[in-house]
Write a protein that holds these residues in place. Structure first.
Motif, PDB file in Angstrom:
ATOM      1  N   SER A 221      38.878 -18.025 -22.876  1.00  0.00           N
ATOM      2  CA  SER A 221      39.421 -17.037 -23.802  1.00  0.00           C
ATOM      3  C   SER A 221      40.374 -16.134 -23.044  1.00  0.00           C
ATOM      4  O   SER A 221      40.330 -16.046 -21.806  1.00  0.00           O
ATOM      5  CB  SER A 221      38.295 -16.199 -24.429  1.00  0.00           C
ATOM      6  OG  SER A 221      37.667 -15.403 -23.446  1.00  0.00           O
ATOM      7  N   GLY A 351      31.216 -12.542 -28.013  1.00  0.00           N
ATOM      8  CA  GLY A 351      29.925 -13.112 -27.715  1.00  0.00           C
ATOM      9  C   GLY A 351      29.899 -13.968 -26.471  1.00  0.00           C
ATOM     10  O   GLY A 351      28.858 -14.522 -26.136  1.00  0.00           O
ATOM     11  N   PHE A 352      31.016 -14.081 -25.748  1.00  0.00           N
ATOM     12  CA  PHE A 352      31.041 -14.897 -24.551  1.00  0.00           C
ATOM     13  C   PHE A 352      30.529 -14.091 -23.362  1.00  0.00           C
ATOM     14  O   PHE A 352      30.568 -12.870 -23.359  1.00  0.00           O
ATOM     15  CB  PHE A 352      32.482 -15.360 -24.253  1.00  0.00           C
ATOM     16  CG  PHE A 352      32.965 -16.404 -25.191  1.00  0.00           C
ATOM     17  CD1 PHE A 352      33.383 -16.066 -26.467  1.00  0.00           C
ATOM     18  CD2 PHE A 352      33.013 -17.727 -24.822  1.00  0.00           C
ATOM     19  CE1 PHE A 352      33.844 -17.031 -27.343  1.00  0.00           C
ATOM     20  CE2 PHE A 352      33.472 -18.700 -25.679  1.00  0.00           C
ATOM     21  CZ  PHE A 352      33.883 -18.349 -26.939  1.00  0.00           C
ATOM     22  N   ALA A 358      29.399 -19.599 -23.618  1.00  0.00           N
ATOM     23  CA  ALA A 358      28.152 -19.173 -24.217  1.00  0.00           C
ATOM     24  C   ALA A 358      27.066 -19.186 -23.151  1.00  0.00           C
ATOM     25  O   ALA A 358      27.038 -20.055 -22.295  1.00  0.00           O
ATOM     26  CB  ALA A 358      27.777 -20.107 -25.356  1.00  0.00           C
ATOM     27  N   GLU A 380      25.358 -13.826 -36.181  1.00  0.00           N
ATOM     28  CA  GLU A 380      26.321 -13.697 -35.088  1.00  0.00           C
ATOM     29  C   GLU A 380      26.255 -14.897 -34.151  1.00  0.00           C
ATOM     30  O   GLU A 380      27.275 -15.409 -33.680  1.00  0.00           O
ATOM     31  CB  GLU A 380      26.064 -12.403 -34.303  1.00  0.00           C
ATOM     32  CG  GLU A 380      26.375 -11.116 -35.055  1.00  0.00           C
ATOM     33  CD  GLU A 380      25.300 -10.770 -36.087  1.00  0.00           C
ATOM     34  OE1 GLU A 380      24.181 -11.362 -36.012  1.00  0.00           O
ATOM     35  OE2 GLU A 380      25.568  -9.934 -36.961  1.00  0.00           O
ATOM     36  N   GLU A 381      25.021 -15.363 -33.874  1.00  0.00           N
ATOM     37  CA  GLU A 381      24.864 -16.528 -33.002  1.00  0.00           C
ATOM     38  C   GLU A 381      25.414 -17.791 -33.659  1.00  0.00           C
ATOM     39  O   GLU A 381      26.026 -18.636 -32.993  1.00  0.00           O
ATOM     40  CB  GLU A 381      23.392 -16.707 -32.637  1.00  0.00           C
ATOM     41  CG  GLU A 381      22.857 -15.621 -31.701  1.00  0.00           C
ATOM     42  CD  GLU A 381      21.355 -15.693 -31.525  1.00  0.00           C
ATOM     43  OE1 GLU A 381      20.879 -15.314 -30.437  1.00  0.00           O
ATOM     44  OE2 GLU A 381      20.651 -16.123 -32.466  1.00  0.00           O
ATOM     45  N   LYS A 384      29.143 -17.718 -33.368  1.00  0.00           N
ATOM     46  CA  LYS A 384      29.593 -18.056 -32.020  1.00  0.00           C
ATOM     47  C   LYS A 384      29.527 -19.563 -31.781  1.00  0.00           C
ATOM     48  O   LYS A 384      30.421 -20.156 -31.159  1.00  0.00           O
ATOM     49  CB  LYS A 384      28.748 -17.313 -30.987  1.00  0.00           C
ATOM     50  CG  LYS A 384      29.213 -17.545 -29.548  1.00  0.00           C
ATOM     51  CD  LYS A 384      28.542 -16.596 -28.586  1.00  0.00           C
ATOM     52  CE  LYS A 384      27.072 -16.909 -28.425  1.00  0.00           C
ATOM     53  NZ  LYS A 384      26.451 -16.056 -27.381  1.00  0.00           N
ATOM     54  N   LYS A 385      28.477 -20.205 -32.281  1.00  0.00           N
ATOM     55  CA  LYS A 385      28.355 -21.656 -32.124  1.00  0.00           C
ATOM     56  C   LYS A 385      29.454 -22.381 -32.903  1.00  0.00           C
ATOM     57  O   LYS A 385      29.960 -23.417 -32.472  1.00  0.00           O
ATOM     58  CB  LYS A 385      26.969 -22.113 -32.572  1.00  0.00           C
ATOM     59  CG  LYS A 385      25.841 -21.683 -31.626  1.00  0.00           C
ATOM     60  CD  LYS A 385      24.509 -22.181 -32.102  1.00  0.00           C
ATOM     61  CE  LYS A 385      23.385 -21.706 -31.163  1.00  0.00           C
ATOM     62  NZ  LYS A 385      23.521 -22.320 -29.826  1.00  0.00           N
ATOM     63  N   THR A 388      32.751 -22.018 -30.922  1.00  0.00           N
ATOM     64  CA  THR A 388      32.808 -22.786 -29.682  1.00  0.00           C
ATOM     65  C   THR A 388      32.651 -24.279 -29.917  1.00  0.00           C
ATOM     66  O   THR A 388      32.441 -25.053 -28.984  1.00  0.00           O
ATOM     67  CB  THR A 388      31.716 -22.303 -28.704  1.00  0.00           C
ATOM     68  OG1 THR A 388      30.443 -22.355 -29.338  1.00  0.00           O
ATOM     69  CG2 THR A 388      32.005 -20.879 -28.244  1.00  0.00           C
TER      70      THR A 388
END
Length: 538
Positions: A221, A351-352, A358, A380-381, A384-385, A388
């Motif tokens: 990122s 979230g990274f 992750a 939120e998780e 993020k998944k 990614t």
């Protein structure tokens, strides 16, 4: 390669006839033009909103006069300019050749004489530019072109007029491209101005990219890349020994520790260089992708990029890929003399962990951990998944309460009810952007969404191969709104071609620039569970 003029584009600028578009960026639009003698030229037309500022015109005039003093070897010659025209414009030599970025992307890293030619040619260009009192400010592979007779560096000379105009000097803005920006540009001390040493740092990053196919601080990122620039030594694995010394010196964290352009050129030409300042971390080189089959013609990158921080007032989506500042983990605020900046990309990258990845669990920990109750996955998780590439997603069109759907390789993108494999996609990270991969046929060839240019019409979204190009890379730009289920919403934009939108009549997706207006269409992402193994996530 140029694209056709759009409705509303001028047919002429001063005494120059316009024949097509070469690109668009922070300062304005770059056109392919012809002079009275028929000679092809590149004409940079300044954005109208900048043209109204008297301070900008004054700085533009000053910078153009300096740029005209740059010797035209290894640089695109500045031929003409009219700061008083409505709008102002700059005319430079048209270089009909591929960029370093395109060459490396399509053919792989350079070696031998070709690599040293790039190193020496760009150092020569910086020597000429700096000797005229000009700072480039946005040296990158897209601004290094292969021309007949050698290397040509473009897009120097007027970035400071943009960066230093009163309306554009806020602490949350700067001109540049994150992967090639010197540390002091993220964390300015005592209000010191950018110096020529920032160009030397960019030179080191450009040469490392040419030799290895990756930037020396590459991360998943923009925030993680910026953090590595600030805190980590460069990864120069694969750089030939003959260039290791000059590149390491160029990438020194402190400006005063870098050589000048003239010193750099002397080191390269002498062929005798000091040893490394400090050992670079060794890691396996990134795998090289196969030559890209572009979904659209790709014009040279033709302008500097404005970067805007999340701490500023709410912004409309921009077509400028990189933003100033840094985040790591949830976020890291850089403060210097009371001034901080945070990347707009925090909405995606927050979230990274510090490396942009992750968080993972060590194998030893998982082997000894005692079984416990299953932990519920938070929204939120899940997001993020999705971001990614680890989870499948529906891409929900908020304004019409419908979802993306792609029936097959020869179908156009549609808006449907979100049922079946035709509506499932994977967001595959590609640097700071994403490929949008269709999952309707898990056993077939990879298919991604791409942009098809249609003369005199808005661009369309069509299936294409999953090669990374300006026609297949999309930025997911977070808005401050949520959909009716409380999910975050995003604009989906192309750095070159504009925002993805829905048009009710005749019912189709298209891509176009919206100027200063916000796009009418926003998107949210609905979790559809883990990707099958192997995942397309990178």
């Amino acid at each position: 390669m140029s694209t056709p003029l759009r409705p509303g584009d001028p047919a002429t600028l001063g005494r120059y006839e316009l024949a097509g578009r070469l690109g668009e960026g922070g300062m304005g639009t770059v056109f392919l033009g012809r002079g009275p003698d028929g000679r092809p030229v590149a004409i940079k037309m300044v954005r109208p909103e900048l043209a109204y500022e008297s301070e900008f015109r004054a700085r533009f005039r000053s910078e153009v006069n300096r740029a005209k003093q740059v010797p035209p070897f290894s640089t695109a010659e500045v031929l003409d300019a009219d700061p008083d025209h409505e709008p102002p414009y700059l005319v430079v030599e048209f270089v009909d050749g591929p960029s370093l970025a395109a060459e490396v992307r399509e053919k792989g890293p350079l070696t031998g004489a070709a690599l040293h030619s790039v190193a020496v040619g760009t150092a020569t260009a910086l020597t000429a530019i700096h000797s005229a009192g000009v700072i480039h400010r946005d040296l990158k592979p897209g601004n290094v072109l292969f021309a007949r007779g050698g290397i040509k560096v473009i897009d120097f000379g007027i970035a400071q007029a943009f960066d230093a105009t009163s309306q554009h000097t806020r602490t949350d803005q700067m001109v540049g491209t994150v992967a090639y920006m010197a540390p002091e540009r993220f964390d300015p001390k005592d209000g010191r101005p950018v110096t020529a040493a920032a160009d030397i740092f960019a030179w080191g990053a450009v040469v490392a990219y040419a030799a290895t196919g990756r930037t020396p601080f590459a991360a998943d990122s923009a925030p993680a890349t910026a953090m590595r620039i600030l805190t980590q030594p460069p990864d120069l694995t694969g750089l030939p020994q003959s260039l290791l010394g000059p590149v390491e010196r160029a990438l020194a964290k402190e400006p005063q520790d870098r050589p000048t352009a003239r010193e750099l050129l002397d080191l390269l030409l002498a062929g005798s260089v000091p040893g490394p300042v400090s050992p670079a971390p060794q890691s396996s080189p990134a795998p090289q992708s196969s030559p890209a089959e572009h979904a659209v013609p790709i014009p040279p990158e033709a302008d500097t990029m404005m970067m805007v921080a999340a701490t500023a007032a709410p912004e409309k989506p921009r077509r400028h890929r990189t933003r100033a500042a840094v985040a790591a983990g949830a976020a890291v605020l850089l403060v210097a003399a009371g001034v901080g900046a945070v990347l707009r990309y925090m909405g995606v990258a927050g979230g990274f962990d510090a490396a942009g990845d992750a968080p993972s669990t060590p194998a030893s920990a998982s082997a000894t951990a005692k079984p416990g109750p299953a932990k519920s996955v938070t929204p939120e998780e899940k997001l993020k998944k999705i971001m990614t590439g680890k989870h499948r997603t529906l891409i929900h069109v908020v304004e019409i309460d419908r979802d993306f759907a792609l029936e097959g390789r020869y179908s156009e993108l549609e808006a449907k009810d979100g049922t079946g494999a035709k509506s499932e996609f994977a967001l595959v990270p590609a640097g700071v952007d994403h490929l949008i991969r269709a999952l309707y046929d898990p056993n077939g060839p990879e298919v991604c969404l791409g942009i098809r240019l249609i003369p005199n019409e808005a661009a369309k979204i069509v299936p294409t191969t999953c090669d990374t190009s300006e026609g297949t890379l999309f930025e997911l730009f977070p808005t401050k709104r949520k959909d009716d289920q409380g999910r975050p919403t995003y604009y989906i934009t192309s750095d070159r071609h504009g925002s993805l939108q829905w048009r009710a009549d005749p019912g189709e997706f298209y891509v176009d620039h919206t100027g200063d207006a916000e796009p009418a269409t926003t998107f949210s992402f609905v979790d559809r569970g883990p990707m099958p193994s192997p995942s397309p996530g990178r």
